[in-house]
Design a protein around this motif. Sequence first.
Motif, PDB file in Angstrom:
ATOM      1  N   VAL A 179      35.085  19.571  22.373  1.00 39.65           N
ATOM      2  CA  VAL A 179      34.926  18.832  23.613  1.00 39.65           C
ATOM      3  C   VAL A 179      36.268  18.758  24.326  1.00 39.65           C
ATOM      4  O   VAL A 179      37.291  18.453  23.710  1.00 39.65           O
ATOM      5  N   GLN A 180      36.243  19.031  25.599  1.00 44.41           N
ATOM      6  CA  GLN A 180      37.459  18.926  26.414  1.00 44.41           C
ATOM      7  C   GLN A 180      37.194  18.015  27.605  1.00 44.41           C
ATOM      8  O   GLN A 180      36.120  18.060  28.207  1.00 44.41           O
ATOM      9  N   LEU A 181      38.192  17.212  27.940  1.00 45.45           N
ATOM     10  CA  LEU A 181      38.123  16.327  29.101  1.00 45.45           C
ATOM     11  C   LEU A 181      39.312  16.634  29.995  1.00 45.45           C
ATOM     12  O   LEU A 181      40.445  16.721  29.521  1.00 45.45           O
ATOM     13  N   VAL A 182      39.047  16.774  31.273  1.00 44.31           N
ATOM     14  CA  VAL A 182      40.108  17.058  32.230  1.00 44.31           C
ATOM     15  C   VAL A 182      40.061  15.998  33.325  1.00 44.31           C
ATOM     16  O   VAL A 182      39.044  15.847  34.014  1.00 44.31           O
ATOM     17  N   GLU A 183      41.178  15.270  33.459  1.00 43.15           N
ATOM     18  CA  GLU A 183      41.264  14.211  34.470  1.00 43.15           C
ATOM     19  C   GLU A 183      42.011  14.721  35.696  1.00 43.15           C
ATOM     20  O   GLU A 183      42.822  15.641  35.619  1.00 43.15           O
ATOM     21  N   CYS A 188      36.955  12.738  35.966  1.00 43.25           N
ATOM     22  CA  CYS A 188      37.058  13.321  34.626  1.00 43.25           C
ATOM     23  C   CYS A 188      35.834  14.195  34.405  1.00 43.25           C
ATOM     24  O   CYS A 188      34.700  13.735  34.592  1.00 43.25           O
ATOM     25  N   VAL A 189      36.079  15.421  34.002  1.00 44.20           N
ATOM     26  CA  VAL A 189      34.991  16.351  33.711  1.00 44.20           C
ATOM     27  C   VAL A 189      35.029  16.706  32.243  1.00 44.20           C
ATOM     28  O   VAL A 189      36.077  17.112  31.724  1.00 44.20           O
ATOM     29  N   ALA A 190      33.896  16.563  31.590  1.00 41.87           N
ATOM     30  CA  ALA A 190      33.764  16.893  30.175  1.00 41.87           C
ATOM     31  C   ALA A 190      33.099  18.247  30.015  1.00 41.87           C
ATOM     32  O   ALA A 190      32.162  18.572  30.747  1.00 41.87           O
ATOM     33  N   SER A 191      33.575  19.018  29.052  1.00 42.24           N
ATOM     34  CA  SER A 191      32.950  20.300  28.756  1.00 42.24           C
ATOM     35  C   SER A 191      32.870  20.482  27.251  1.00 42.24           C
ATOM     36  O   SER A 191      33.558  19.806  26.494  1.00 42.24           O
ATOM     37  N   GLY A 192      32.021  21.437  26.843  1.00 40.84           N
ATOM     38  CA  GLY A 192      31.840  21.668  25.423  1.00 40.84           C
ATOM     39  C   GLY A 192      30.502  21.135  24.950  1.00 40.84           C
ATOM     40  O   GLY A 192      29.699  20.632  25.737  1.00 40.84           O
ATOM     41  N   THR A 193      30.291  21.221  23.675  1.00 39.55           N
ATOM     42  CA  THR A 193      29.038  20.760  23.080  1.00 39.55           C
ATOM     43  C   THR A 193      29.155  19.286  22.744  1.00 39.55           C
ATOM     44  O   THR A 193      29.952  18.905  21.893  1.00 39.55           O
ATOM     45  N   ILE A 194      28.369  18.478  23.442  1.00 37.43           N
ATOM     46  CA  ILE A 194      28.431  17.030  23.269  1.00 37.43           C
ATOM     47  C   ILE A 194      27.054  16.553  22.842  1.00 37.43           C
ATOM     48  O   ILE A 194      26.124  16.527  23.635  1.00 37.43           O
ATOM     49  N   LEU A 195      26.956  16.187  21.588  1.00 41.65           N
ATOM     50  CA  LEU A 195      25.687  15.717  21.056  1.00 41.65           C
ATOM     51  C   LEU A 195      25.759  14.217  20.813  1.00 41.65           C
ATOM     52  O   LEU A 195      26.768  13.712  20.334  1.00 41.65           O
ATOM     53  N   GLY A 196      24.701  13.535  21.146  1.00 43.91           N
ATOM     54  CA  GLY A 196      24.678  12.104  20.894  1.00 43.91           C
ATOM     55  C   GLY A 196      25.662  11.351  21.759  1.00 43.91           C
ATOM     56  O   GLY A 196      26.380  10.470  21.275  1.00 43.91           O
ATOM     57  N   ARG A 224      29.202   7.794  37.270  1.00 43.06           N
ATOM     58  CA  ARG A 224      29.133   9.140  36.708  1.00 43.06           C
ATOM     59  C   ARG A 224      28.359  10.045  37.655  1.00 43.06           C
ATOM     60  O   ARG A 224      27.568   9.598  38.471  1.00 43.06           O
ATOM     61  N   GLY A 225      28.613  11.334  37.503  1.00 47.73           N
ATOM     62  CA  GLY A 225      27.927  12.304  38.319  1.00 47.73           C
ATOM     63  C   GLY A 225      26.503  12.538  37.838  1.00 47.73           C
ATOM     64  O   GLY A 225      26.117  12.112  36.751  1.00 47.73           O
ATOM     65  N   ASP A 226      25.729  13.237  38.654  1.00 43.50           N
ATOM     66  CA  ASP A 226      24.329  13.489  38.316  1.00 43.50           C
ATOM     67  C   ASP A 226      24.184  14.277  37.022  1.00 43.50           C
ATOM     68  O   ASP A 226      23.228  14.098  36.268  1.00 43.50           O
ATOM     69  N   ALA A 227      25.112  15.155  36.750  1.00 41.84           N
ATOM     70  CA  ALA A 227      25.045  15.988  35.550  1.00 41.84           C
ATOM     71  C   ALA A 227      25.513  15.242  34.310  1.00 41.84           C
ATOM     72  O   ALA A 227      25.426  15.767  33.211  1.00 41.84           O
ATOM     73  N   ARG A 228      26.001  14.033  34.487  1.00 44.78           N
ATOM     74  CA  ARG A 228      26.417  13.142  33.396  1.00 44.78           C
ATOM     75  C   ARG A 228      27.587  13.696  32.601  1.00 44.78           C
ATOM     76  O   ARG A 228      27.919  13.141  31.559  1.00 44.78           O
ATOM     77  N   ASN A 229      28.203  14.781  33.034  1.00 49.65           N
ATOM     78  CA  ASN A 229      29.404  15.244  32.357  1.00 49.65           C
ATOM     79  C   ASN A 229      30.648  14.895  33.151  1.00 49.65           C
ATOM     80  O   ASN A 229      31.745  15.334  32.803  1.00 49.65           O
ATOM     81  N   THR A 230      30.478  14.126  34.222  1.00 46.79           N
ATOM     82  CA  THR A 230      31.589  13.717  35.056  1.00 46.79           C
ATOM     83  C   THR A 230      31.578  12.200  35.191  1.00 46.79           C
ATOM     84  O   THR A 230      30.520  11.593  35.361  1.00 46.79           O
TER      85      THR A 230
END
Length: 118
Positions: free
Chosen positions: A2-6, A22-30, A71-77
């Motif tokens: 998992v990576q987070l970029v601010e 902040c944008v999150a990327s990678g495999t995020i489970l749970g 948070r953004g609509d995609a929930r990774n932001t």
Amino acid sequence: QVQLVESGGGLVQAGDSLRLSCVASGTILGRNAMGWYRQAPGKQRELVARIFSYGSTNYADSVKGRFTISRGDARNTVYLQMNSLKPEDTAVYYCNINYGALGSLDAWGQGTLVTVSS
């Protein structure tokens, strides 16, 4: 991994506003929660605001009424809108995601500096 970029930090004057992203990327489970923490020089890292997977939020008392997490609509932001900034808000702001079974895992961004001049 998992990576987070601010992004979004900077130098502002007291009373100004800033918006951190902040944008999150990678495999995020749970996914449990995403949030913002900050660390001022000589102080411990502290929670600023957090938003849970089901949408509820909590804030540090010192920022209630001035900061808003969303948070953004995609929930990774995740965003942190900071209004009426004060010199005591000066710190490095870190994005965090808590995830995994029972929230057992955490990932952190590299931090973004917010400096508020008086």
